[in-house]
Structure formats: structure tokens, C-alpha cells
Design a protein around this motif. Structure first.
Motif, PDB file in Angstrom:
ATOM      1  N   HIS A  39      37.709  50.374  -6.607  1.00  9.07           N
ATOM      2  CA  HIS A  39      38.190  51.845  -6.821  1.00  9.07           C
ATOM      3  C   HIS A  39      39.259  51.819  -5.717  1.00  9.07           C
ATOM      4  O   HIS A  39      39.526  51.150  -4.794  1.00  9.07           O
ATOM      5  N   VAL A  40      40.099  52.919  -6.417  1.00  8.43           N
ATOM      6  CA  VAL A  40      41.423  53.288  -5.244  1.00  8.43           C
ATOM      7  C   VAL A  40      41.124  54.690  -4.615  1.00  8.43           C
ATOM      8  O   VAL A  40      40.793  55.227  -5.350  1.00  8.43           O
ATOM      9  N   HIS A  41      41.660  54.643  -3.533  1.00  8.76           N
ATOM     10  CA  HIS A  41      41.789  55.759  -2.642  1.00  8.76           C
ATOM     11  C   HIS A  41      43.285  56.096  -2.330  1.00  8.76           C
ATOM     12  O   HIS A  41      43.922  55.042  -1.783  1.00  8.76           O
ATOM     13  N   PRO A  42      43.881  57.133  -2.507  1.00  9.78           N
ATOM     14  CA  PRO A  42      44.980  57.536  -1.825  1.00  9.78           C
ATOM     15  C   PRO A  42      45.026  57.725  -0.459  1.00  9.78           C
ATOM     16  O   PRO A  42      43.786  57.516   0.248  1.00  9.78           O
ATOM     17  N   ASN A  43      46.014  58.088   0.381  1.00 10.41           N
ATOM     18  CA  ASN A  43      46.016  58.192   1.810  1.00 10.41           C
ATOM     19  C   ASN A  43      45.050  59.223   1.959  1.00 10.41           C
ATOM     20  O   ASN A  43      45.138  60.402   1.279  1.00 10.41           O
ATOM     21  N   SER A  44      44.089  59.179   2.827  1.00 13.55           N
ATOM     22  CA  SER A  44      42.953  59.997   3.108  1.00 13.55           C
ATOM     23  C   SER A  44      42.572  60.236   4.440  1.00 13.55           C
ATOM     24  O   SER A  44      42.831  59.539   5.340  1.00 13.55           O
ATOM     25  N   VAL A  45      41.783  61.320   4.794  1.00  8.85           N
ATOM     26  CA  VAL A  45      41.259  61.497   6.193  1.00  8.85           C
ATOM     27  C   VAL A  45      39.670  61.180   5.798  1.00  8.85           C
ATOM     28  O   VAL A  45      39.235  62.131   4.607  1.00  8.85           O
ATOM     29  N   MET A  46      39.010  60.435   6.382  1.00  8.14           N
ATOM     30  CA  MET A  46      37.680  60.341   6.281  1.00  8.14           C
ATOM     31  C   MET A  46      36.858  61.269   7.512  1.00  8.14           C
ATOM     32  O   MET A  46      36.979  60.837   8.562  1.00  8.14           O
ATOM     33  N   TRP A  74      41.828  58.428   9.788  1.00  4.34           N
ATOM     34  CA  TRP A  74      42.946  58.137   8.757  1.00  4.34           C
ATOM     35  C   TRP A  74      42.522  57.068   7.877  1.00  4.34           C
ATOM     36  O   TRP A  74      42.080  55.797   8.573  1.00  4.34           O
ATOM     37  N   VAL A  75      42.568  57.088   6.496  1.00  5.50           N
ATOM     38  CA  VAL A  75      42.316  55.775   5.761  1.00  5.50           C
ATOM     39  C   VAL A  75      43.811  55.774   4.849  1.00  5.50           C
ATOM     40  O   VAL A  75      43.904  56.591   4.085  1.00  5.50           O
ATOM     41  N   PRO A  76      44.310  54.606   5.089  1.00  4.84           N
ATOM     42  CA  PRO A  76      45.661  54.505   4.295  1.00  4.84           C
ATOM     43  C   PRO A  76      45.261  54.062   2.853  1.00  4.84           C
ATOM     44  O   PRO A  76      44.274  53.559   2.535  1.00  4.84           O
ATOM     45  N   ALA A  77      46.151  54.522   1.822  1.00  5.23           N
ATOM     46  CA  ALA A  77      45.871  54.200   0.623  1.00  5.23           C
ATOM     47  C   ALA A  77      45.476  52.739   0.213  1.00  5.23           C
ATOM     48  O   ALA A  77      46.118  51.613   0.885  1.00  5.23           O
ATOM     49  N   GLN A  78      44.433  52.572  -0.444  1.00  6.31           N
ATOM     50  CA  GLN A  78      43.707  51.334  -0.738  1.00  6.31           C
ATOM     51  C   GLN A  78      43.086  50.979  -1.960  1.00  6.31           C
ATOM     52  O   GLN A  78      42.328  51.922  -2.273  1.00  6.31           O
ATOM     53  N   ARG A  79      42.793  49.866  -2.548  1.00  2.00           N
ATOM     54  CA  ARG A  79      41.766  49.404  -3.568  1.00  2.00           C
ATOM     55  C   ARG A  79      40.695  48.517  -2.713  1.00  2.00           C
ATOM     56  O   ARG A  79      41.143  47.353  -2.338  1.00  2.00           O
ATOM     57  N   HIS A  80      39.721  48.766  -2.967  1.00  2.00           N
ATOM     58  CA  HIS A  80      38.564  47.980  -2.211  1.00  2.00           C
ATOM     59  C   HIS A  80      37.343  48.358  -3.231  1.00  2.00           C
ATOM     60  O   HIS A  80      37.042  49.173  -4.132  1.00  2.00           O
ATOM     61  N   ALA A  81      36.211  47.267  -2.809  1.00  2.00           N
ATOM     62  CA  ALA A  81      34.592  47.497  -3.121  1.00  2.00           C
ATOM     63  C   ALA A  81      34.024  47.501  -1.765  1.00  2.00           C
ATOM     64  O   ALA A  81      34.550  47.157  -0.781  1.00  2.00           O
ATOM     65  N   GLY A  82      32.935  48.258  -1.977  1.00  2.00           N
ATOM     66  CA  GLY A  82      32.195  48.177  -0.541  1.00  2.00           C
ATOM     67  C   GLY A  82      30.719  48.007  -0.678  1.00  2.00           C
ATOM     68  O   GLY A  82      30.019  47.886  -1.827  1.00  2.00           O
ATOM     69  N   GLU A  83      30.043  47.737   0.495  1.00  2.00           N
ATOM     70  CA  GLU A  83      28.770  47.416   0.405  1.00  2.00           C
ATOM     71  C   GLU A  83      28.168  47.856   1.582  1.00  2.00           C
ATOM     72  O   GLU A  83      28.584  47.527   2.715  1.00  2.00           O
ATOM     73  N   ASN A  84      27.022  48.586   1.746  1.00  2.00           N
ATOM     74  CA  ASN A  84      26.266  49.040   2.673  1.00  2.00           C
ATOM     75  C   ASN A  84      25.575  48.069   3.488  1.00  2.00           C
ATOM     76  O   ASN A  84      24.606  47.559   2.761  1.00  2.00           O
ATOM     77  N   ALA A 105      48.408  52.273  -2.936  1.00  2.00           N
ATOM     78  CA  ALA A 105      47.519  51.090  -2.383  1.00  2.00           C
ATOM     79  C   ALA A 105      48.147  49.631  -2.579  1.00  2.00           C
ATOM     80  O   ALA A 105      48.112  49.284  -3.641  1.00  2.00           O
ATOM     81  N   ASP A 106      48.867  49.265  -1.561  1.00  2.00           N
ATOM     82  CA  ASP A 106      49.687  48.032  -1.925  1.00  2.00           C
ATOM     83  C   ASP A 106      48.829  46.837  -1.346  1.00  2.00           C
ATOM     84  O   ASP A 106      49.268  45.519  -1.285  1.00  2.00           O
ATOM     85  N   GLY A 107      47.599  46.921  -0.843  1.00  2.00           N
ATOM     86  CA  GLY A 107      46.874  45.665  -0.360  1.00  2.00           C
ATOM     87  C   GLY A 107      47.027  45.313   1.016  1.00  2.00           C
ATOM     88  O   GLY A 107      46.602  44.366   1.619  1.00  2.00           O
ATOM     89  N   ARG A 108      47.952  46.097   1.728  1.00  2.00           N
ATOM     90  CA  ARG A 108      48.168  45.746   3.143  1.00  2.00           C
ATOM     91  C   ARG A 108      47.018  46.198   3.848  1.00  2.00           C
ATOM     92  O   ARG A 108      47.034  45.678   5.107  1.00  2.00           O
ATOM     93  N   ASP A 109      46.523  47.556   3.644  1.00  2.00           N
ATOM     94  CA  ASP A 109      45.404  47.735   4.392  1.00  2.00           C
ATOM     95  C   ASP A 109      43.919  47.793   4.040  1.00  2.00           C
ATOM     96  O   ASP A 109      43.797  47.916   2.746  1.00  2.00           O
ATOM     97  N   LEU A 110      43.047  47.904   4.846  1.00  2.00           N
ATOM     98  CA  LEU A 110      41.634  47.804   4.314  1.00  2.00           C
ATOM     99  C   LEU A 110      40.782  48.306   5.241  1.00  2.00           C
ATOM    100  O   LEU A 110      40.861  48.186   6.613  1.00  2.00           O
ATOM    101  N   GLY A 111      40.118  49.438   4.596  1.00  2.00           N
ATOM    102  CA  GLY A 111      39.537  50.278   5.612  1.00  2.00           C
ATOM    103  C   GLY A 111      40.040  51.281   6.367  1.00  2.00           C
ATOM    104  O   GLY A 111      40.962  51.572   6.454  1.00  2.00           O
ATOM    105  N   PRO A 112      39.156  52.039   7.268  1.00  2.00           N
ATOM    106  CA  PRO A 112      39.778  53.196   8.207  1.00  2.00           C
ATOM    107  C   PRO A 112      40.611  52.559   9.436  1.00  2.00           C
ATOM    108  O   PRO A 112      40.374  51.408   9.711  1.00  2.00           O
ATOM    109  N   SER A 113      41.661  53.290   9.750  1.00  2.00           N
ATOM    110  CA  SER A 113      42.142  52.895  11.168  1.00  2.00           C
ATOM    111  C   SER A 113      41.374  53.540  12.343  1.00  2.00           C
ATOM    112  O   SER A 113      41.077  54.741  12.337  1.00  2.00           O
ATOM    113  N   THR A 114      40.944  52.391  12.919  1.00  2.00           N
ATOM    114  CA  THR A 114      39.841  52.952  14.060  1.00  2.00           C
ATOM    115  C   THR A 114      40.561  52.673  15.348  1.00  2.00           C
ATOM    116  O   THR A 114      41.294  52.055  15.482  1.00  2.00           O
TER     117      THR A 114
END
Length: 114
Positions: A39-46, A74-84, A105-114
Motif C-alpha cells: 500500500h502507499v502512504h503520502p508524506n505523513s506524521v506517525m 515523520w514518514v516520507p511518502a512510500q509504498r510498502h508492505a509490513g509485518e508485525n 512514493a518514489d522508492g527512496r525511503d522506507l519506514g519512519p525517520s528515526t
């Protein structure tokens, strides 16, 4: 992007709490072992409400994250799948930006900025 909207692709985990022309606020909840489809997320705050461990995957690779409760990041725009991959449920709130602020979501970022 509608076909990759997390509320559509993963309705058991995501729900819309609020939406207007500027933002959409999503709640995300899962249990240990649960997975999401791409799924895709736009730029977001988590905002994290629980401690959690997740494995995030894209076509380019994967990244494990271990995040404490009560964080805003901050979570940059991205497409990913996840698993707990942890032993606790995940409970987060996403404030997704709209319009020009949504990013791509250009594939450069994955996950939140920590």
C-alpha cells in the motif's frame, strides 16, 4: 493510488478517523504475526501509541524497525508492505498530508525517520 490506499487494501488494520481537504487521519492496529499487503502512504506524521517491532518491505528490500510508544515522527511518502515481528500489538495514528505536501512514493525511503 486508490487501489493502493491502505484503508482499501488492508481494511482489517486501517480505518479513517478524520478527513478534510488538507489531511487524512488513519488509525492502524494489528497483532503479532499480522501482515499487510502493499500500500502507499503520502508524506505523513506517525504517532505511536504502543511499542512495536515491524518488518517493512518494498521491491528494493526490507527494513526492521523497533519504535517506542508515545513518539511522533515523520514518514516520507512510500509504498510498502509490513509485518508485525514483535510480541505486542501495534497501535499508531497517521496524519497523512494532501495536495502538494503529499509528496511522491518514489522508492527512496522506507519506514519512519528515526
Amino acid at each position: 493510488m486508490v487501489e493502493e490506499d491502505p484503508v482499501t487494501t488492508n481494511p482489517a488494520h486501517y480505518r479513517t478517523m478524520f478527513e478534510n481537504e488538507f489531511v487524512r487521519v488513519l488509525e492502524y492496529i494489528d497483532d503479532p504475526g499480522d501482515t499487510t499487503t502493499p500500500h502507499v502512504h503520502p508524506n505523513s506524521v506517525m504517532v505511536t501509541l504502543t511499542d512495536f517491532q515491524r518488518r517493512l518491505r518494498t521491491g528494493a528490500g526490507e527494513r526492521d524497525v523497533d519504535i517506542a510508544a508515545h513518539q511522533a515522527m515523520w514518514v516520507p511518502a512510500q509504498r510498502h508492505a509490513g509485518e508485525n515481528i514483535g510480541r505486542t500489538a501495534t497501535h499508531t495514528i497517521f496524519v497523512e498530508l494532501k495536495g502538494d505536501a503529499a509528496g511522491v512514493a518514489d522508492g527512496r525511503d522506507l519506514g519512519p525517520s528515526t
